[in-house]
Design a protein around this motif. Structure first.
Motif, PDB file in Angstrom:
ATOM      1  N   LYS A  48       1.050  -1.368  -0.188  1.00  0.00           N
ATOM      2  CA  LYS A  48      -0.034  -0.025   0.395  1.00  0.00           C
ATOM      3  C   LYS A  48       1.149   1.251  -0.084  1.00  0.00           C
ATOM      4  N   SER A  51       0.411   4.746  -7.647  1.00  0.00           N
ATOM      5  CA  SER A  51      -0.404   4.455  -8.553  1.00  0.00           C
ATOM      6  C   SER A  51      -0.637   6.149  -9.046  1.00  0.00           C
ATOM      7  N   ASN A  68       3.212   5.540 -13.038  1.00  0.00           N
ATOM      8  CA  ASN A  68       1.919   4.395 -12.338  1.00  0.00           C
ATOM      9  C   ASN A  68       1.716   2.995 -13.793  1.00  0.00           C
ATOM     10  N   ASN A  69       2.904   2.694 -14.977  1.00  0.00           N
ATOM     11  CA  ASN A  69       2.509   1.753 -16.329  1.00  0.00           C
ATOM     12  C   ASN A  69       4.032   1.114 -16.366  1.00  0.00           C
ATOM     13  N   GLU A 116       5.813  -3.500 -12.118  1.00  0.00           N
ATOM     14  CA  GLU A 116       4.875  -4.445 -12.446  1.00  0.00           C
ATOM     15  C   GLU A 116       4.487  -5.683 -10.714  1.00  0.00           C
ATOM     16  N   ARG A 142       2.346  -3.819  -8.354  1.00  0.00           N
ATOM     17  CA  ARG A 142       1.145  -3.945  -8.675  1.00  0.00           C
ATOM     18  C   ARG A 142       0.389  -5.124  -8.753  1.00  0.00           C
ATOM     19  N   ASP A 143       1.569  -5.344  -9.390  1.00  0.00           N
ATOM     20  CA  ASP A 143       0.881  -7.434  -8.915  1.00  0.00           C
ATOM     21  C   ASP A 143       0.934  -7.447  -7.777  1.00  0.00           C
ATOM     22  N   SER A 144       1.695  -7.601  -7.114  1.00  0.00           N
ATOM     23  CA  SER A 144       1.319  -7.644  -5.138  1.00  0.00           C
ATOM     24  C   SER A 144      -0.386  -6.787  -5.157  1.00  0.00           C
ATOM     25  N   TYR A 145      -0.563  -5.961  -5.339  1.00  0.00           N
ATOM     26  CA  TYR A 145      -1.820  -4.992  -5.052  1.00  0.00           C
ATOM     27  C   TYR A 145      -3.078  -5.664  -5.296  1.00  0.00           C
ATOM     28  N   ARG A 146      -2.923  -5.830  -6.755  1.00  0.00           N
ATOM     29  CA  ARG A 146      -3.922  -6.256  -7.516  1.00  0.00           C
ATOM     30  C   ARG A 146      -4.189  -7.402  -6.983  1.00  0.00           C
ATOM     31  N   THR A 147      -3.411  -8.859  -6.416  1.00  0.00           N
ATOM     32  CA  THR A 147      -3.218 -10.549  -6.251  1.00  0.00           C
ATOM     33  C   THR A 147      -3.436 -10.274  -4.250  1.00  0.00           C
ATOM     34  N   ASP A 148      -3.657  -9.451  -4.012  1.00  0.00           N
ATOM     35  CA  ASP A 148      -3.196  -9.557  -2.785  1.00  0.00           C
ATOM     36  C   ASP A 148      -2.066 -10.171  -2.097  1.00  0.00           C
TER      37      ASP A 148
END
Lengths: 463, 1059, 180
Positions: free
Chosen positions: C46, C53, C57-58, C63, C66-72
């Motif tokens: 976070k 973010s 951010n791209n 990646e 962001r992946d960690s954040y997405r997939t928790d």
């Protein structure tokens, strides 16, 4: 020169056996002794004995391996009995290790000629005993691989060992003793190694003995250096005989455990050590002289003298036991009194009575010349005394711990298979080394025996 | 840092593991089937079972199943399929085998010396929860439901892992203290043997599958208005659950709710009915009583509210000086209990004779026709009656849980007559269901027998194991169409039920519970269920019209409604309730039931012949009724009086032992403290027979044999199965607590029992000094006398000054009742391993604090010599005075251990702690030899379980987990000291008195243990150490312990002394 | 042996130099619990996303975050500073007694990839515990990566030791100070 030798015309010359049977020449002495190592074929007896001993050593390896794998819990020790067989054996072996240096060094300084024929393997025995002893302090720790913490070296932890602990003193005492005994033994061996080198037939024997004899050429200068070096080492070794077991006894005397915390320990441990040491020399000497026909060199005179030493030290030990009891009641310390009673009628009293029988009663027979001069009797007695001395250590270590200050925490001790296997294993190791020794090195100091030849000739000249 | 890393690793690990548990099982299962179908024939297996059951339906189906049940192969199948199927991971058994662990230690022994793996990961959160600071534990208030009581607790949580349980000061049943059982309950949470999923006939089922099945079953029973629907539960105090059950009963008018609590006494209920014509709940104000008479009541150590009672009781025995007054406790009991052992006057009395004494006492107080008691108890009647008269309104007579109704009724009558009601004792409405214990189970069995029960819902409990033997519960259960069993273990009962639902631990689920005085608490989960487990609320909901209703909603719903007549509404109150752990204003109001009891109407008392042997049943002090059988901490907890571990034994009096020649013999392995060989006896009772080891117990009533319940489990789990003997086998409905006409015969064999303290005599040493109050008043310094304390400068080492804090502990032996709470608290706080029976028999138990039990005045009249061995008969053993002494490390200032350690692994800290540095220790054990108090513990083998993941979650990250070969011992909870000091220093202030509380101190219900800064004369510990009663064990050794003791003072009645 | 000066391959080659040195982000922005707890704390994904973010951010480089954040699923960092399990080090108390980050961690602001600047062995710990004066700095300087010991550190140190009530050497070198 020889103080103990009475003039030959004195009436009691008959009863005093020579330290070397008459009729020996330099050559005969050398032949006889060197033969054991060089020419004599491997007897079936030797092979059998060696194989057996070797097997037992394997048992020792297995026991130690299992110990390292599982932990000291495979032994019978517990809380409150934190020390069991391991320490008992350690003290016992160290004790046995005493006779060698005593015979070699002190008797040498006192010019006791009779020591000559027995000093060599007495020293060897010392080394082997110390080797067996040295094993135990290491393996009895919970984490042997951390045992190096006990050595004072500048570590990344920035701290030192705790020098107030007798165990640290042990580390130094035992290692010093081991080193000096080794040197003393090796220096003594030099001339004989050279002799073997010169007489060896096979090449590899010549090479090995050649290297070991470190270029000894029998030159006068060599002999001069040799004599002084030997004398110095003797002087150096002498205090160690007293110091080692004194320090070992501190392991107990320094502690507050009833039955340990007593000032009588140092002297009576030393006496006990010499006692057991001589017993072990007899145990070895008697079969040895029989097996290799060395009766001429190890004569009744030697055996009898050793018997006398045992009797003397035995009495000191007896006195030690008595004083322990006396002090317990005299001091009125309730814990000591209680422990004294426990020894007599506690759960382990039978060990104590066995101890009294072995160490105090049996040796009294040595007052009789008949017994002293009876080889079989001496041999058996030496075994009994060795057993007794082992029991003494058991009584000190175990009984004291089973009954200390808090009755609620009282416990008992019973050895497991692994306790026995480790103990027997070290016996095997000891015997195996002795076997190798008698075949690999002159068990009797050739050079020194030659001196005796010289002397006995001189005496002949008189008459 | 490492701990932190590990903790996170474990969190992940645990998560993935839970999934494994889910995915693997069906898969595991197939594997097994394949492997089995190959070897058809001999061994029966599920495929075969299915064969047999195919195209059988309804009753037929079950009859076939019944036939199967008699088939030995089926039995065998059950064993293979059921026991801990749900908890099987690859070589799970080895992994869990923390007593041997051959394999593992083989592998590790080599590594032990080497360094750590080079790479090591940190696994941070993705989104860090609020209110969580890594490395700082949080505390949550909840409550542990237990029988007819609930103990409020504060649970320490490290990054979401509950690690330690403390009492909740605001909770009436705890008052900040806890008990051994409460402390140990956290081990049950992490027990790898717990049942982990829903099962149907041994097959893993999903919860949703169960819900569907439940609804189907529900609709079936609905058709008959629930005529065939029965609910069986234990004693319940959860208002929500009770309400839910009642809802269910309204939903199914014909359905019935039964309750069976194997160790719950009907006596109290029936007694109340006898006395008041209705059931009431009796609450005592022990603190207000000057005189307490216990009629076989172990109110300090068992039964509802016992923790609070112990606290109130000990507060009345707080002595600041000789002028202080003490309360007085009389105990009459058949077998020595914790309460009896700390009584001022105790007399062993056969259980059946207690009533006689009650009548006699009542008679003296003008109630009923009275009676006469023989023996010493006879002398008591007048004296006790007189004193009670003197203390009108300030005395209590307490009847024991296991005494018959008459005794309870008499107690009520006496208390009423003495005007105690409203002062020291008051009555409230009873908890939960009013169903009679024994009648309940009897009726249920009858109904099952007649095949009236189609659906049996068992909310916990283990009736197959613990129902009265004559009811033959298991065979009746086979007649039930569908039995659903909620249980945290796959136990004896689960094995015979079609459905088994794994039960959640109280730290995993939402619920609520009432304390002994009615005060309610919300039970909030500390961690989401480790496995696929559910609570009783979930299960009840599954059969209601709201299947799948979350427990949380149920609780909220109940309290929204209930809070209408509470000071705070749910919206306002909820957070506060959760925070405080109690719901204000829910304490039961005192009621004043009218006494309808006429003592003279009691039937004439038939006294059984004096020489008749009486067998009494008692829940075991450690595993209780058997529900804690798989709890290693409790199994290895020395039972307060006998000091036995890992087994129960038939307890007999020394006299009886001598007559029957049942003396036990000390064996060498460990001996006095270790293994004892006890003779085996066959006990025939009520037509069934059990073989038990006998144990001679000083102070036991002469002709009484105690059969402790809770052992002999067959499906308790790895730790608890096949330990001791199962007393339930000889326990029948007609003699639930007291049985006569039994036969006890020696089998000639003997059995090794593990006993941590055998020798009970002090051998005249300055260890535990005692006096009566009178003696104390005469000579306040009595404790100092027989110790010749050396002068402070008698040591060769120069005096060390402790300018700052000097941590010290004072233990008041007047208060300690030997209840063992401290022992388990210490075990939980300091990651102390258990070692198993065999190792205890070798004298290698690891408890950092042990409780020594001594008998005084045991000098034999004849020989004048003191005996230390219960098997040597001596008349003084019939009723000796018992004292307890907790012994942690004494933290000596002149510590003998420190001077002999070769590597300085145990050294003194600047604040006087005797620090033990595990990573420096090489394990010479010299320190232990030289420790006069024998408080050091050694890891002889690899005792710690390094492999079971659950236990990794449980450990206290603040304390090093010791490896094999190192010494360990009490550290005064140095981790707590350091953490408090760091906080204090950051706030730049000195540490406050009482800010550091050791684990043992916080658990102690008697407030006997006090820790603090001995340098500060105004600290609690400073004041105690200033008292004249203060002394140190074996002071003459000049070890100068920081842990000192306040001599035990008892307050016997001079008149009785004379008598 | 001590793994000193060894930098590790991380799932994301996070540069302290960039974040601290160039961007000048305070240590405590990520290591939140350093003043309150034993552990400084490794930031949750976070925290990264707070900025990333929006920034980069791209970028493919980020990646994994962001992946960690997405997939928790947590980012598994490789541990650089490893103390033995039996050592109980507490960051907060050291800071509150005027021991700065850089004293042990070196000048992190100049480390593109973080590495262990000090040996972290017992000898090294004791050096300071036996004489804190040589490392203590004013509390307001503890987070200052550039702070260098002044010439008169010895006397300043002594003053600060007294001012911050740092415990006596006896207490600081008691075993239980670090081992439990």
């Amino acid at each position: 020169m020889s103080v103990t030798q009475p003039p030959l015309n004195s009436p009691d010359i008959r009863r005093l056996d020579p330290v070397l049977e008459p009729g020996h020449t330099y050559a005969s002495v050398t032949d006889k002794i060197a033969a054991v190592v060089l020419t004599r074929p491997l007897g079936i007896g030797w092979l059998a004995g060696f194989t057996l001993a070797f097997g037992v050593v394997m048992l020792l390896f297995i026991s130690i391996a299992w110990l390292v794998i599982k932990g000291v819990g495979i032994w019978g020790i517990n809380i409150p009995i934190g020390w069991g067989f391991a320490i008992v054996n350690f003290v016992w072996w160290i004790g046995i290790g005493h006779a060698g240096t005593l015979i070699s060094a002190i008797l040498y300084l006192l010019n006791q000629k009779w020591r000559t024929s027995i000093n060599r393997f007495a020293e060897a025995m010392t080394l082997f005993a110390v080797a067996c002893a040295g094993l135990f302090p290491l393996i009895h720790t919970g984490r042997p691989w951390m045992a190096y913490y006990m050595f004072p070296y500048p570590s990344t932890m920035g701290i030192w060992p705790q020098f107030r602990s007798p165990l640290i003193w042990d580390v130094f005492a035992v290692s010093t003793y081991g080193t000096v005994s080794l040197l003393f033994w090796f220096v003594g061996l030099l001339p004989d190694l050279a002799t073997l080198r010169d007489r060896a037939k096979s090449r590899y024997q010549q090479v090995i003995y050649g290297i070991l004899s470190m270029g000894w050429r029998n030159s006068a200068r060599h002999w001069h250096r040799y004599q002084s070096a030997y004398l110095l080492l003797a002087g150096l070794a002498t205090p160690l005989v007293l110091s080692v077991h004194t320090v070992v006894s501190f392991d107990f005397a320094i502690a507050i455990v009833p039955g340990w915390h007593t000032t009588i320990f140092p002297p009576y441990f030393v006496a006990g050590a010499i006692y057991s040491g001589f017993a072990m020399v007899l145990t070895l000497a008697i079969p040895l002289r029989k097996a290799y026909g060395l009766e001429d060199f190890i004569t009744m005179r030697h055996l009898e003298n050793m018997a006398k030493v045992m009797l003397a030290t035995g009495l000191i030990v007896a006195y030690g036991y008595f004083i322990e009891f006396f002090m317990a009641f005299y001091s009125g310390n309730k814990f000591d009194v209680f422990l004294a009673e426990q020894r007599l009628h506690g759960p382990y009293s039978h060990f104590y009575f066995a101890l009294i029988l072995c160490n105090i009663l049996t040796p009294q027979l040595l007052w009789f010349e008949k017994v002293r001069r009876n080889v079989v009797a001496l041999f058996l007695m030496s075994l009994v005394i060795n057993t007794g001395m082992w029991l003494e250590r058991f009584v000190i270590v175990v009984i004291s711990l089973t009954r200390d200050f808090m009755p609620s925490a009282w416990g008992r001790y019973s050895p497991t298979f692994w306790d026995y296997s480790t103990f027997i294993g070290t016996l095997g190791l000891f015997v195996m080394l002795i076997f190798l020794f008698v075949r690999g090195l002159p068990a009797i100091a050739i050079a020194e025996m030659r001196e005796l030849v010289h002397e006995s000739d001189a005496k002949k000249g008189h008459t | 840092m490492n701990d932190y890393a590990n903790e996170n690793k474990f969190r992940i690990l645990q998560g993935s593991q839970a999934n494994d548990a889910a995915d693997d099982h069906p898969h595991d299962h197939e594997e097994q089937e394949e492997e089995e179908t190959t070897e058809q024939g001999q061994r029966l297996d599920l495929t075969a079972v299915r064969e047999k059951l195919r195209e059988k339906t309804g009753k037929q189906y079950w009859r076939t199943l019944e036939e199967l049940a008699d088939d030995p192969h089926f039995e065998d199948l059950l064993h293979r399929e059921f026991p801990r199927h749900a908890s099987e991971w690859d070589e799970a058994v080895d992994r869990r085998d923390f007593l041997k662990l051959m394999g593992a230690s083989l592998a590790l022994a080599g590594l032990a010396g080497c360094g750590r793996p080079d790479i090591d990961h940190i696994v941070p959160y993705v989104r860090q929860p609020d209110g969580l600071t890594l490395g700082r534990p949080n505390f949550y208030a909840t409550a542990m439901p237990f029988g007819a009581d609930a103990v409020g607790v504060l649970v320490e949580s490290h990054e979401g892992r509950p690690t330690k349980i403390e009492g909740n000061p605001d909770h009436p049943s705890s008052l900040g203290a806890s008990s051994a059982l409460v402390q140990a309950s956290i081990l049950n949470l992490y027990d790898p043997d717990r049942s982990q999923t829903v099962q149907q006939a041994g097959e893993i089922r999903s919860w949703s599958a169960f819900l569907d099945a439940a609804q189907a079953l529900a609709t079936n029973v609905k058709a008959t208005n629930g005529a065939g629907f029965r609910i069986l539960s234990g004693a319940l105090t959860s208002p929500t659950l009770i309400a839910q059950i009642h809802k269910l009963l309204t939903l199914y008018p014909e359905a019935k709710w039964y309750q069976w609590e194997p160790a719950g006494g009907d006596g109290a209920r029936d007694g109340a009915k006898l006395a008041f014509g209705r059931n009431v709940n009796t609450v005592y104000e022990v603190g207000k009583a000057n005189v307490i008479v216990s009629l076989d009541a172990d109110f300090l150590a068992s039964g509802p509210g016992h923790i609070a009672y112990a606290k109130q009781f000990s507060r009345r025995r707080k002595l600041n000086g000789p002028s202080d007054a003490m309360n007085r406790l009389y105990v009459l009991e058949p077998t020595p209990s914790v309460t009896g052992s700390s009584a001022d006057h105790r007399v062993p009395l056969r259980s059946s004779d207690i009533e006689l004494f009650g009548r006699a006492l009542a008679g003296k107080l003008g109630i009923g026709s009275g009676g006469t008691v023989a023996g010493e108890a006879g002398k008591w009647v007048d004296v006790v009656a007189k004193e009670l008269q003197k203390e009108r309104g300030a005395s209590i007579v307490i009847a024991g849980e296991y005494q018959p109704a008459a005794v309870h009724a008499l107690a009520h009558a006496i208390n009423a007559a003495l005007g105690n009601v409203g002062n020291t004792v008051y009555y409230t409405e009873p908890h939960g269901g009013d169903a009679g214990n024994l009648d309940s189970i009897r009726d249920l069995c009858a109904e099952m027998d007649h095949g009236k029960v189609d659906l049996l819902l068992m909310l916990g409990g283990n009736p197959v194991y613990d129902a009265p033997h004559d009811f033959d519960f298991v065979n009746k259960l086979k007649r039930v169409h569908t039995a659903v069993h909620l249980s945290s273990y796959f136990d004896e009962t689960s094995a015979w039920c079609q459905w088994h639902v794994a039960e959640s631990h109280y730290l995993e689920s939402w619920s609520d519970a009432r304390a002994h005085d009615g005060t309610a608490s919300i039970i909030q989960p500390l961690i989401s269920p480790l496995y696929y487990t559910h609570s009783a609320l979930d299960l009840v909901a599954a059969f209601s019209d709201k299947p799948g209703l979350p427990a949380y909603d149920a609780v909220r719903a109940y309290w929204t409604e209930a809070s209408t007549h509470l000071p705070a509404s749910l919206e306002v109150g909820w957070r506060k309730w959760l925070n405080d752990g109690v719901i204000a204003g829910t304490k039961f109001a005192a009621i004043n039931p009218e006494l309808k009891f006429n003592a003279s109407s009691l039937p004439a008392f038939q006294s059984s012949p004096a020489d008749q042997l009486e067998y009494i049943f008692r829940p075991d002090p450690a595993v209780h009724d058997g529900r804690f059988a798989n709890n290693g901490w409790l199994q290895e907890l020395p039972k307060p009086v006998t000091k036995l571990v890992w087994d129960n034994a038939a307890l007999i009096s020394p006299k009886l032992a001598q007559e029957r020649d049942f003396a036990h013999k000390v064996q060498s392995r460990g001996g006095e403290h270790g293994q004892v060989r006890a003779p085996l006896v066959a006990i025939e009772l009520n037509g069934s027979k059990v073989t038990a080891a006998v144990w001679t117990l000083p102070g036991q009533a002469e002709n009484t044999v105690v059969l402790p319940l809770g052992y002999g489990r067959t499906r308790a789990g790895y730790t608890g199965s096949n330990k001791g003997f199962n007393a339930y086998v000889v326990r029948t409905s007609n003699a639930l607590w007291t049985a006569t006409d039994g036969k006890m015969t020696a089998t000639g064999d003997s059995y090794p029992l593990a006993c941590t303290q055998y020798h009970f005599n002090m051998e005249g040493r300055q260890i535990l000094s005692t006096a009566t109050l009178a003696e104390y008043q005469k000579n306040p310094a009595f404790a100092q006398e027989h110790a010749e304390m050396p002068a402070k400068d008698d040591s060769l080492y120069k005096e060390f000054a402790y300018p700052g804090y000097a941590w010290g502990m004072a233990i008041d032996l007047t208060k300690c009742n030997g209840c063992n709470a401290c022992v388990v608290a210490c075990q939980s706080e300091n990651n102390i391993p258990i070692v198993g029976k065999d190792q205890v028999m070798r004298g290698r138990e690891m408890h950092w604090i042990r409780i020594d039990r001594y008998y005084t005045n045991t000098e034999s009249a004849t020989s004048g010599k003191a005996t230390g061995d219960p098997s040597e008969y001596n008349p003084t053993l019939d009723n000796p005075e018992t004292f307890f002494q907790p012994v942690p490390c004494q933290q000596c200032e002149n510590a003998p251990c420190e001077q002999v350690c070769p590597v300085g692994a145990t050294v003194h800290s600047a604040e006087g702690l005797n620090d033990m540095v595990y990573n420096r220790c090489i394990g010479t054990r010299y320190c232990s030899n030289n420790c006069p108090y024998k408080v050091r513990r050694f890891n002889f083998l690899r005792f710690q379980d390094w492999d079971t993941p659950q236990f990794k979650l449980m450990r206290n990250p603040e304390v090093t987990v010791r490896s094999r070969g190192v010494m360990e011992k009490c550290t005064y909870c140095v981790q707590r000291i350091n953490n408090v000091r760091i906080d204090a220093e950051k706030q730049d202030r000195p540490i406050r008195d009482g800010e550091i509380v050791t684990a043992c101190e916080s658990a102690c219900p008697s407030e006997a243990i006090v820790f603090g800064n001995a340098n500060d004369p105004n600290s609690r510990v400073g004041k105690l150490k200033a008292q004249q009663r203060n002394y140190s064990i074996l002071g003459e050794l000049n070890a100068r312990p920081r842990t000192t003791y306040l001599a035990a003072v008892r307050n016997p009645n001079p008149e009785l002394e004379k008598a | 042996m001590t793994n000193q000066r060894v930098s590790r391959v991380q799932p994301i080659q996070f540069s302290h130099k960039h974040h601290v040195g160039d961007d000048g982000i305070d240590c405590r922005y990520c290591h939140t619990s350093v003043e309150t707890s034993a552990y400084a704390g490794i930031p949750p994904t976070k925290t990264c996303m707070n900025c990333h973010s929006v920034l980069f951010n791209n970028s493919a480089y980020l990646e994994p975050v962001r992946d960690s954040y997405r997939t928790d699923r947590s980012i598994e960092w490789v541990k650089v500073h490893r103390l033995a399990d039996y050592v109980y080090f507490n960051h907060s108390i050291h800071l509150s007694k005027g021991i700065g980050c850089s004293t042990c961690h070196g000048s992190v602001d100049e480390m593109p990839l973080i590495f262990q600047a000090s040996p972290l062995n017992m000898q090294w710990c004791l050096d300071c515990h036996r004489d804190p004066a040589k490392n203590v700095r004013p509390k307001d300087q503890v987070f200052n990566m550039q702070w260098k010991a002044p010439a008169n550190q010895e006397e300043i140190g002594k003053k600060l030791v007294a001012e911050y009530k740092i415990r006596t050497v006896n207490e600081l070198t008691s075993c239980s100070t670090c081992h439990r």
